[in-house]
Scaffold this active site. Structure first.
Site, PDB file in Angstrom:
ATOM      1  N   GLY A  61       0.794  -1.216   0.000  1.00 42.05           N
ATOM      2  CA  GLY A  61       0.000   0.000   0.000  1.00 42.05           C
ATOM      3  C   GLY A  61       0.824   1.262   0.000  1.00 42.05           C
ATOM      4  CB  SER A  62       4.121   2.118   1.411  1.00 42.77           C
ATOM      5  OG  SER A  62       3.641   1.956   2.729  1.00 42.77           O
ATOM      6  CB  SER A 105       5.384   0.645   9.353  1.00 45.98           C
ATOM      7  OG  SER A 105       6.379   0.041   8.523  1.00 45.98           O
ATOM      8  CB  THR A 108       8.785  -1.413   4.568  1.00 40.53           C
ATOM      9  OG1 THR A 108       7.507  -1.010   5.042  1.00 40.53           O
ATOM     10  CG2 THR A 108       8.631  -2.479   3.492  1.00 40.53           C
ATOM     11  NE  ARG A 155      -6.213  -3.546   3.901  1.00 44.40           N
ATOM     12  CZ  ARG A 155      -5.847  -4.121   5.040  1.00 44.40           C
ATOM     13  NH1 ARG A 155      -4.567  -4.163   5.387  1.00 44.40           N
ATOM     14  NH2 ARG A 155      -6.744  -4.657   5.854  1.00 44.40           N
ATOM     15  CD  GLU A 239      -2.900  -5.743   2.009  1.00 40.82           C
ATOM     16  OE1 GLU A 239      -2.653  -5.655   3.229  1.00 40.82           O
ATOM     17  OE2 GLU A 239      -2.452  -4.955   1.160  1.00 40.82           O
ATOM     18  CG  HIS A 255      -1.419  -9.554 -27.907  1.00 40.78           C
ATOM     19  ND1 HIS A 255      -1.202  -9.617 -29.270  1.00 40.78           N
ATOM     20  CD2 HIS A 255      -1.975  -8.337 -27.673  1.00 40.78           C
ATOM     21  CE1 HIS A 255      -1.593  -8.488 -29.832  1.00 40.78           C
ATOM     22  NE2 HIS A 255      -2.067  -7.692 -28.888  1.00 40.78           N
ATOM     23  CE  LYS A 348       5.122  -6.468   7.123  1.00 37.58           C
ATOM     24  NZ  LYS A 348       4.466  -5.211   7.535  1.00 37.58           N
TER      25      LYS A 348
END
Length: 355
Positions: A61-62, A105, A108, A155, A239, A255, A348
């Protein structure tokens, strides 16, 4: 959990499922756009003239703000505006590049790596964050910090990150300032909140589409301006609604992906969603119409959704708002709280153990 046709998507019903109140943050996007402009001014950005353009480094989202900013600028962009979603910057990043490092935050790890890489390369740096390690490093290095409102899911900070990218793009020479367009977009979105929000009729576009997508895997198609918005819809459905969703862009999907649709019903229930814009190439409109016809017999449903508004900023954010609402409504219809993302937190945590 599946839903019934009779479940109302009103505030009371939504609040029972949306414990963290993601809905309010989405409805506040118009306010976020205005607040974001003030926050950029508070950063007191200096001269960032950068012949090599702008790289927006971040994840999730960042990061989406950079892609949406590029779409909103359209043909008025005068220098490259690129995204870096990795542990490093594009190899062509030079001291003549401005790098906007976006991390809600400020923790990251990929964004932190890009911040360090930009410093090593001698590129001009700007940071957009609510705090954390990234803010500490930037302030220690004398790098401008664009503050982002706290208390949001990353987000939900989409307006802040997009405005930050637009304003940095203007200051580094990659495009014009669009402050008045942002103000107009905010006003327009307030009208769309009434049309699509929880107080809107059950047959409103947002609620109707959310219902139609339940029980299917959405496949979102964009083109030109709506390409990064298609990606945004996909990630918001991932999410908020906690479902698989996929995206592609026209004309490229004609294609390759279109062939996969010939056996789609054998694999599962897929919905095709086409995000359209009045300013698209005329042949794209033809392709949307024909592609929808050709996949319809294999799709659980096909849906065409158009941007609203006059300016590119208005049109981009009209579909950002719609997609965000659809994703939360979809979550509520499934009985799933759109807020928590425990699997990301687990990832994480386990990554941290390996560091």
């Amino acid at each position: 959990m599946s839903t019934t046709e009779g479940l109302a998507l009103d505030r009371e019903t939504i609040a029972r499922v949306d414990v963290a109140d993601q809905l309010t943050d989405i409805l506040a996007i118009p306010e976020h756009l205005r607040d974001a402009l003030w926050k950029v001014e508070s950063a007191q950005l200096g001269d960032l003239d950068s012949p090599a353009g702008l790289v927006v480094a971040g994840m999730g989202g960042s990061a989406i703000g950079g892609a949406l900013a590029r779409a909103a600028l359209g043909d008025t962009a005068s220098r490259p505006i690129l995204s870096a979603r990795a542990y490093g910057l594009p190899p062509w990043t030079t001291p003549d590049t401005t790098v906007l490092v976006s991390s809600y935050s400020g923790e990251t790890e990929e964004a932190l790596a890009c911040y360090e890489a930009a410093g090593f390369l001698g590129a001009k740096r700007v940071v957009a964050t609510s705090g954390g390690r990234l803010a500490e490093l930037a302030r220690g290095d004398g790098v401008p910090v664009i503050p982002v409102a706290g208390g949001l899911q990353p987000r939900a900070a989409v307006a802040y990150m997009t405005v930050a990218a637009l304003e940095v793009a203007a200051r580094c020479g990659a495009g014009p300032r669009v402050v008045s367009d942002i103000d107009v977009a905010a006003e327009h979105l307030e009208e769309l909140v009434i049309q699509w929000g929880p107080e809107a009729p059950e047959e409103s576009e947002a609620k109707t589409l959310a219902r139609a997508l339940v029980g299917t895997t959405p496949v979102i198609a964009g083109a030109g301006t709506t390409t990064p918005i298609a990606y945004r819809w996909k990630t918001q459905l991932n999410e908020n609604a906690k479902i698989p969703a996929f995206w592609h862009e026209l004309p490229e999907l004609d294609h390759n992906e279109i062939v996969g649709w010939t056996s789609a019903s054998e694999q599962g229930r897929f919905s095709a969603v086409f995000l359209e814009d009045a300013d698209s190439h005329p042949r794209v409109a033809d392709r949307v119409e024909l592609t929808e016809q050709l996949v319809a017999d294999q799709a659980a449903g096909t849906h065409r959704v158009s941007t609203r508004g006059q300016t590119p900023v208005e049109r981009v954010f009209s579909l950002v708002l719609l997609g965000d609402l659809v994703s939360v409504y979809h979550a509520v219809l499934r009985g799933v709280d759109p807020g928590p993302v425990p699997i990301i937190e687990r990832l994480k945590s386990e990554l941290a153990e390996r560091s």
